[in-house]
Write a protein that holds these residues in place. Sequence first.
Motif, mmCIF file in Angstrom:
data_model
loop_
_atom_site.group_PDB
_atom_site.id
_atom_site.type_symbol
_atom_site.label_atom_id
_atom_site.label_comp_id
_atom_site.label_asym_id
_atom_site.label_seq_id
_atom_site.Cartn_x
_atom_site.Cartn_y
_atom_site.Cartn_z
ATOM 1 N N ARG A 1 -5.813 5.529 6.461
ATOM 2 C CA ARG A 1 -6.347 5.343 7.812
ATOM 3 C C ARG A 1 -6.785 6.673 8.420
ATOM 4 O O ARG A 1 -7.762 6.718 9.191
ATOM 5 C CB ARG A 1 -5.281 4.674 8.689
ATOM 6 C CG ARG A 1 -5.650 4.508 10.154
ATOM 7 C CD ARG A 1 -6.827 3.548 10.361
ATOM 8 N NE ARG A 1 -7.169 3.428 11.774
ATOM 9 C CZ ARG A 1 -6.731 2.453 12.573
ATOM 10 N NH1 ARG A 1 -5.938 1.503 12.091
ATOM 11 N NH2 ARG A 1 -7.079 2.418 13.834
ATOM 12 N N ALA A 2 -6.099 7.751 8.084
ATOM 13 C CA ALA A 2 -6.493 9.065 8.594
ATOM 14 C C ALA A 2 -7.911 9.416 8.139
ATOM 15 O O ALA A 2 -8.676 10.049 8.883
ATOM 16 C CB ALA A 2 -5.510 10.127 8.136
ATOM 17 N N VAL A 3 -8.272 8.979 6.934
ATOM 18 C CA VAL A 3 -9.646 9.181 6.453
ATOM 19 C C VAL A 3 -10.608 8.318 7.259
ATOM 20 O O VAL A 3 -11.642 8.790 7.735
ATOM 21 C CB VAL A 3 -9.749 8.844 4.947
ATOM 22 C CG1 VAL A 3 -11.196 8.945 4.480
ATOM 23 C CG2 VAL A 3 -8.841 9.749 4.133
ATOM 24 N N MET B 1 4.017 1.318 0.497
ATOM 25 C CA MET B 1 2.738 0.698 0.843
ATOM 26 C C MET B 1 2.224 1.172 2.198
ATOM 27 O O MET B 1 1.054 1.545 2.351
ATOM 28 C CB MET B 1 2.900 -0.829 0.842
ATOM 29 C CG MET B 1 1.594 -1.598 0.848
ATOM 30 S SD MET B 1 0.589 -1.319 -0.603
ATOM 31 C CE MET B 1 -0.756 -0.377 0.115
ATOM 32 N N HIS B 2 3.075 1.165 3.193
ATOM 33 C CA HIS B 2 2.624 1.542 4.540
ATOM 34 C C HIS B 2 2.298 3.035 4.628
ATOM 35 O O HIS B 2 1.395 3.430 5.377
ATOM 36 C CB HIS B 2 3.667 1.139 5.569
ATOM 37 C CG HIS B 2 3.838 -0.347 5.679
ATOM 38 N ND1 HIS B 2 2.896 -1.154 6.270
ATOM 39 C CD2 HIS B 2 4.816 -1.173 5.230
ATOM 40 C CE1 HIS B 2 3.292 -2.407 6.204
ATOM 41 N NE2 HIS B 2 4.448 -2.448 5.574
ATOM 42 N N ASP B 3 2.984 3.855 3.851
ATOM 43 C CA ASP B 3 2.648 5.285 3.813
ATOM 44 C C ASP B 3 1.225 5.479 3.312
ATOM 45 O O ASP B 3 0.453 6.275 3.872
ATOM 46 C CB ASP B 3 3.616 6.035 2.890
ATOM 47 C CG ASP B 3 5.049 6.030 3.377
ATOM 48 O OD1 ASP B 3 5.251 5.843 4.591
ATOM 49 O OD2 ASP B 3 5.955 6.193 2.546
ATOM 50 N N HIS C 1 -1.049 1.572 13.429
ATOM 51 C CA HIS C 1 -2.167 2.435 13.050
ATOM 52 C C HIS C 1 -2.430 2.359 11.535
ATOM 53 O O HIS C 1 -2.486 3.372 10.835
ATOM 54 C CB HIS C 1 -1.903 3.880 13.470
ATOM 55 C CG HIS C 1 -3.171 4.659 13.712
ATOM 56 N ND1 HIS C 1 -4.058 4.347 14.720
ATOM 57 C CD2 HIS C 1 -3.717 5.727 13.063
ATOM 58 C CE1 HIS C 1 -5.074 5.195 14.691
ATOM 59 N NE2 HIS C 1 -4.888 6.027 13.684
ATOM 60 N N GLU C 2 -2.607 1.117 11.062
ATOM 61 C CA GLU C 2 -2.858 0.924 9.637
ATOM 62 C C GLU C 2 -4.191 0.217 9.405
ATOM 63 O O GLU C 2 -5.195 0.858 9.141
ATOM 64 C CB GLU C 2 -1.691 0.173 8.989
ATOM 65 C CG GLU C 2 -0.384 0.979 9.043
ATOM 66 C CD GLU C 2 0.748 0.359 8.250
ATOM 67 O OE1 GLU C 2 0.475 -0.466 7.351
ATOM 68 O OE2 GLU C 2 1.926 0.691 8.527
ATOM 69 N N LEU C 3 -4.234 -1.119 9.535
ATOM 70 C CA LEU C 3 -5.450 -1.887 9.264
ATOM 71 C C LEU C 3 -5.892 -2.645 10.511
ATOM 72 O O LEU C 3 -5.074 -2.989 11.360
ATOM 73 C CB LEU C 3 -5.207 -2.884 8.129
ATOM 74 C CG LEU C 3 -4.865 -2.294 6.766
ATOM 75 C CD1 LEU C 3 -4.332 -3.387 5.844
ATOM 76 C CD2 LEU C 3 -6.077 -1.621 6.138
#
Length: 597
Positions: free
Chosen positions: A251-253, A243-245, A283-285
Motif C-alpha cells: 500500500r505504501a507503493v 499477510m497484512h504486513d 490502510h490496506e486495500l
Amino acid sequence: MSSASSKAWWKEAVVYQIYPASFKDSNGDGLGDIPGIISKVPYIKSLGVDTIWLSPIFASPQNDMGYDISDYRAIHAPYGTVEDVQTLIDQLHNNNMRLLMDLVVNHTSDEHAWFKESRSSRDDPKRDWYFWRDPKFDANGNRKEPNNWKSIFGGSAWHFDEQTGQYYLALFLPSQPDLNWENEDMRQASYDDMRFWLDRGVDGFRIDSMNLMSKHPDLPDGKIVDDEPYQSGAEFFASGPRMHDYIREMRAVFDEYDTMTVGELGFTNDEESVGAYVGKDRHELNMVFTGDIVDMDFGSDSNHSKYGRGAFHPRKIRQITDMWQRVMPKVNGWNSVYLDNHDSGRSLSRYASDAPEHRSAAAKMLATYLLTLSGTPFMLAGQEVGMANLGKDYGVEAYIDVEGRNYYEAVLKTRGGDHSKMGDVMRELQLKARDHGRLPMQWDDSANAGFSAEGTKPWMTINRDYVDWNVASQVDEPDSVLAYWRKMLALRKEHSDLLTYGSYTPLSEGDTGEKVLGYERQCHETGKTALVLLNFSDREQKVQVKSFAQREFEVLVSNQDTNIKAHNVTLMPHGAVIKASYVTLMPFGAVVLVDGC
C-alpha cells in the motif's frame, strides 16, 4: 449508516471487466487484442461505465491464460505491445475513464527469469525467491513430497526438480511456482514492476490470489479429510501470519499514486478476516472479492467443492448480500459488488434463467441487483447484452479451460474412461466451468459473432446463440437488455447519494417470501428512500410490505410492465422493481421504488 462523508472516485466507479483474448480480434488471428479493445472504447463509454479492468495481458506461455507471467514489463505478443497499452491508457484518460490491470504476484511462470535463476542451483541468490524443500522418504525409502498439500487444480502442489534434487511449491499448475514473499529482495523487485505500470498511468490493480502470498512458515500437512493422497492446505497457505504486513508495505507503493485496489480473497469470507483487509484505519486495500457470491451453487459436500452437486436458492444471495452490506459500514470498509467474472459460469444461467421466455427479464433483474447496492459494481463484458453459458448440447470438447478439463479427466479415469458415465460432471461444467465467463464477445450476427473476421478460427468456442443475442441487435432497441443496463447505470450516477452511499436495510424473508430479495436504500441527508424488490423465480410472486403502506412511492425503474394501484405491484418472473407496499412480481421481475425525490 451513510458513507457519504468519505467519498472517493473508486467508490463511484463502475468497472467493466474485459478478458483480453475474448473481447475483439483486430488482426484476424482468432485472439482478442489491445488494438481491438481500443477500437471499442467509444462503445464501452456509451454504456455509462468509467473504468476497465483487464485480465492479464503480460508476457506469458499461456498455460493458465496469462495468470502464468514470464515478464511483468512486457505484453503477450499476440495481444500487442507496451506502446499499445499506453495508447489505451491515454484514450481512456482522454474520455475520463480509468484502467485497472491484473496483478499476479503470488506466483510467476516457470519461464520467468527469476525462476530460471532460482532453479539453476541451490546456491543461486534467487533460490529463496521461491519455495524449495528437500524430499521426505517413507519407510520403504520412496521419495515423497515435503507435505500433503493438494494443488488447486488437482494433484500434488509440489514438483520435483531433478537438477537440484528438491521440490518447489506451485499451488496452481506445475508451471506456476509460488513466490516466497518472506524474501525482501523479491518483494522490492515486485514493487518495481508495479511502479513500471503506475508510472505509465495505470489507475490501480486487481490483485490475483492476494491472500496466498503469506504461508505458514513451517508448511505443515493439511488436515486429512478423505482417503485421497493429497489434502487441502488452505488453513496454512491462505491469509498467513505476515499477510497484512505485506499488504501494508504494498500500500505504501500505491499511495505514491492515486490508485484503486481490489484483492481476490480466496478461502476467507468471514466478517472479522475481511474487515481486517478493508477497514479504512487498516490502510490496506480499498475492497476485496470474497468469492462467496460466485460459489452459491457449489457442492453441498463437506469440501464445498466447485464441481460437487449443488443448487442455487435465493436464500443464499439474501444471506450473502445482507451480511456484506451490513458489515462494511461497521468496519468503515467498502464492498465490491459483482455476480460474474472470468473464473465463473455466467450468473444469468446459474442464478436466474437463460430460457428464451425469461432471459431478457432475468438479465435485467440481475442488472438491477448489481446497480442498487452499496459498493463498487463490477460487470463482465457481455452481461450488458445477456450473454449466457454454453447450452446443454455442447460436449466436453467445447471446454478447453485447464481447471474444468483437469477435473473431467480425473473423474473419467476413475470411471474407466467411459464418457457415458460422465453426465453428472457435464451438468456441473455446463453451469460452472470457467470457459463460460471467457466466451468471445457477441458483437453482431456475422460470422464468429463479429469477434473475429470470417474465415478465422477463434481461440475458443463461440456460443451459437450469438445470432440472437448480440450488441448490434440491441444497441438501438429501447426495450433491450443493453438499453436497460444503460438506464440503470445512468440512474446509479444520478442517485449516487442514495444508490452508492445510502444506508441499506434488508427486508426479511417473512416480508417478501423466499424467492424475492428485497431491501431499502436511504440517504439520511435528504430523506430520499428506495425500495428494491427482485424476483429470483420463474413464477409470479406477490409481496406485501406492510411497513410501506402509508408511504407514497414512485417507480424509479422496473423490468416489467408495472401494475401499481393503491400500493399494489405484481412482479413477473425475474422481475425487479424499486417501490410500493403490495407488489406482485412477475417471473424474474424487478422493481425499484423511490420517495423523497
